[in-house]
Design a protein around this motif. Sequence first.
Motif, PDB file in Angstrom:
ATOM      1  N   VAL A  45     -10.556 119.469  28.704  1.00  6.89           N
ATOM      2  CA  VAL A  45     -11.102 120.816  28.469  1.00  6.89           C
ATOM      3  C   VAL A  45     -12.546 120.715  28.002  1.00  6.89           C
ATOM      4  O   VAL A  45     -13.397 121.509  28.424  1.00  6.89           O
ATOM      5  CB  VAL A  45     -10.245 121.592  27.439  1.00  6.89           C
ATOM      6  CG1 VAL A  45     -10.939 122.861  26.985  1.00  6.89           C
ATOM      7  CG2 VAL A  45      -8.879 121.923  28.029  1.00  6.89           C
ATOM      8  N   ALA A  46     -12.846 119.737  27.161  1.00  8.57           N
ATOM      9  CA  ALA A  46     -14.220 119.568  26.680  1.00  8.57           C
ATOM     10  C   ALA A  46     -15.167 119.255  27.836  1.00  8.57           C
ATOM     11  O   ALA A  46     -16.302 119.731  27.869  1.00  8.57           O
ATOM     12  CB  ALA A  46     -14.281 118.463  25.631  1.00  8.57           C
ATOM     13  N   THR A  71      -2.041 115.126  24.080  1.00  6.30           N
ATOM     14  CA  THR A  71      -2.773 116.357  23.760  1.00  6.30           C
ATOM     15  C   THR A  71      -4.260 116.068  23.592  1.00  6.30           C
ATOM     16  O   THR A  71      -5.092 116.838  24.061  1.00  6.30           O
ATOM     17  CB  THR A  71      -2.205 117.007  22.487  1.00  6.30           C
ATOM     18  OG1 THR A  71      -0.819 117.284  22.688  1.00  6.30           O
ATOM     19  CG2 THR A  71      -2.921 118.304  22.161  1.00  6.30           C
ATOM     20  N   GLY A  72      -4.582 114.951  22.959  1.00  4.21           N
ATOM     21  CA  GLY A  72      -5.987 114.572  22.803  1.00  4.21           C
ATOM     22  C   GLY A  72      -6.672 114.351  24.133  1.00  4.21           C
ATOM     23  O   GLY A  72      -7.820 114.746  24.331  1.00  4.21           O
ATOM     24  N   GLN A 121      -7.248 117.753  25.686  1.00  2.00           N
ATOM     25  CA  GLN A 121      -8.380 118.403  25.016  1.00  2.00           C
ATOM     26  C   GLN A 121      -9.705 117.807  25.472  1.00  2.00           C
ATOM     27  O   GLN A 121     -10.699 118.524  25.594  1.00  2.00           O
ATOM     28  CB  GLN A 121      -8.225 118.300  23.499  1.00  2.00           C
ATOM     29  CG  GLN A 121      -7.123 119.176  22.967  1.00  2.00           C
ATOM     30  CD  GLN A 121      -6.817 118.922  21.503  1.00  2.00           C
ATOM     31  OE1 GLN A 121      -7.059 117.835  20.985  1.00  2.00           O
ATOM     32  NE2 GLN A 121      -6.261 119.918  20.846  1.00  2.00           N
ATOM     33  N   LEU A 142      -1.982 122.111  27.628  1.00  2.00           N
ATOM     34  CA  LEU A 142      -2.044 122.366  26.189  1.00  2.00           C
ATOM     35  C   LEU A 142      -0.999 123.391  25.764  1.00  2.00           C
ATOM     36  O   LEU A 142      -0.355 123.241  24.712  1.00  2.00           O
ATOM     37  CB  LEU A 142      -3.443 122.840  25.792  1.00  2.00           C
ATOM     38  CG  LEU A 142      -4.538 121.782  25.854  1.00  2.00           C
ATOM     39  CD1 LEU A 142      -5.909 122.408  25.612  1.00  2.00           C
ATOM     40  CD2 LEU A 142      -4.272 120.671  24.848  1.00  2.00           C
ATOM     41  N   TYR A 153      -5.423 123.837  30.415  1.00  2.00           N
ATOM     42  CA  TYR A 153      -4.896 124.834  29.485  1.00  2.00           C
ATOM     43  C   TYR A 153      -3.383 124.965  29.631  1.00  2.00           C
ATOM     44  O   TYR A 153      -2.677 125.199  28.654  1.00  2.00           O
ATOM     45  CB  TYR A 153      -5.580 126.184  29.693  1.00  2.00           C
ATOM     46  CG  TYR A 153      -7.020 126.174  29.248  1.00  2.00           C
ATOM     47  CD1 TYR A 153      -7.366 126.391  27.923  1.00  2.00           C
ATOM     48  CD2 TYR A 153      -8.044 125.935  30.159  1.00  2.00           C
ATOM     49  CE1 TYR A 153      -8.687 126.370  27.508  1.00  2.00           C
ATOM     50  CE2 TYR A 153      -9.372 125.906  29.757  1.00  2.00           C
ATOM     51  CZ  TYR A 153      -9.677 126.126  28.433  1.00  2.00           C
ATOM     52  OH  TYR A 153     -10.980 126.097  28.022  1.00  2.00           O
ATOM     53  N   LEU A 166      -3.413 130.040  25.177  1.00  2.00           N
ATOM     54  CA  LEU A 166      -3.754 128.984  26.139  1.00  2.00           C
ATOM     55  C   LEU A 166      -3.216 129.318  27.530  1.00  2.00           C
ATOM     56  O   LEU A 166      -3.917 129.143  28.533  1.00  2.00           O
ATOM     57  CB  LEU A 166      -3.201 127.647  25.665  1.00  2.00           C
ATOM     58  CG  LEU A 166      -3.871 127.052  24.426  1.00  2.00           C
ATOM     59  CD1 LEU A 166      -3.006 125.957  23.817  1.00  2.00           C
ATOM     60  CD2 LEU A 166      -5.251 126.534  24.779  1.00  2.00           C
ATOM     61  N   GLU A 187      -0.793 130.404  19.720  1.00  2.00           N
ATOM     62  CA  GLU A 187      -1.729 129.507  20.409  1.00  2.00           C
ATOM     63  C   GLU A 187      -1.256 129.213  21.831  1.00  2.00           C
ATOM     64  O   GLU A 187      -2.054 129.205  22.769  1.00  2.00           O
ATOM     65  CB  GLU A 187      -1.914 128.211  19.637  1.00  2.00           C
ATOM     66  CG  GLU A 187      -2.971 127.331  20.256  1.00  2.00           C
ATOM     67  CD  GLU A 187      -3.294 126.110  19.429  1.00  2.00           C
ATOM     68  OE1 GLU A 187      -4.056 125.280  19.945  1.00  2.00           O
ATOM     69  OE2 GLU A 187      -2.814 125.975  18.296  1.00  2.00           O
TER      70      GLU A 187
END
Length: 91
Positions: free
Chosen positions: A20-21, A13-14, A17, A33, A30, A59, A55
């Motif tokens: 996405v960043a 997940t990190g 993310q 996630l 997405y 997403l 959430e």
Amino acid sequence: MMSRARPTPTSVTGAIQGAVAKDPEFARAYVGLAMAQLNEWACFSWNHWAFMGKEALELARRAVDLDPWDHRAHCILGVAQLYDGTGQSAA
């Protein structure tokens, strides 16, 4: 023989993310996630749907908005809507 540690859901997940960043328009991130949220809920947290499900839906909707042609985005949105009880609105 070399042993490799298996990735944990948190590390995966990190990494997503992080994607996405770097690229907030990357629809498939997405999807990942949303899938992670659904898997976390389905496997470990049945009583937290009110938080995790919302959430996951957001997403998945974001993924469909970014790439309406991505079949995986539509699939995960449908699964999230099914669990949420809003599956009839899936079109």
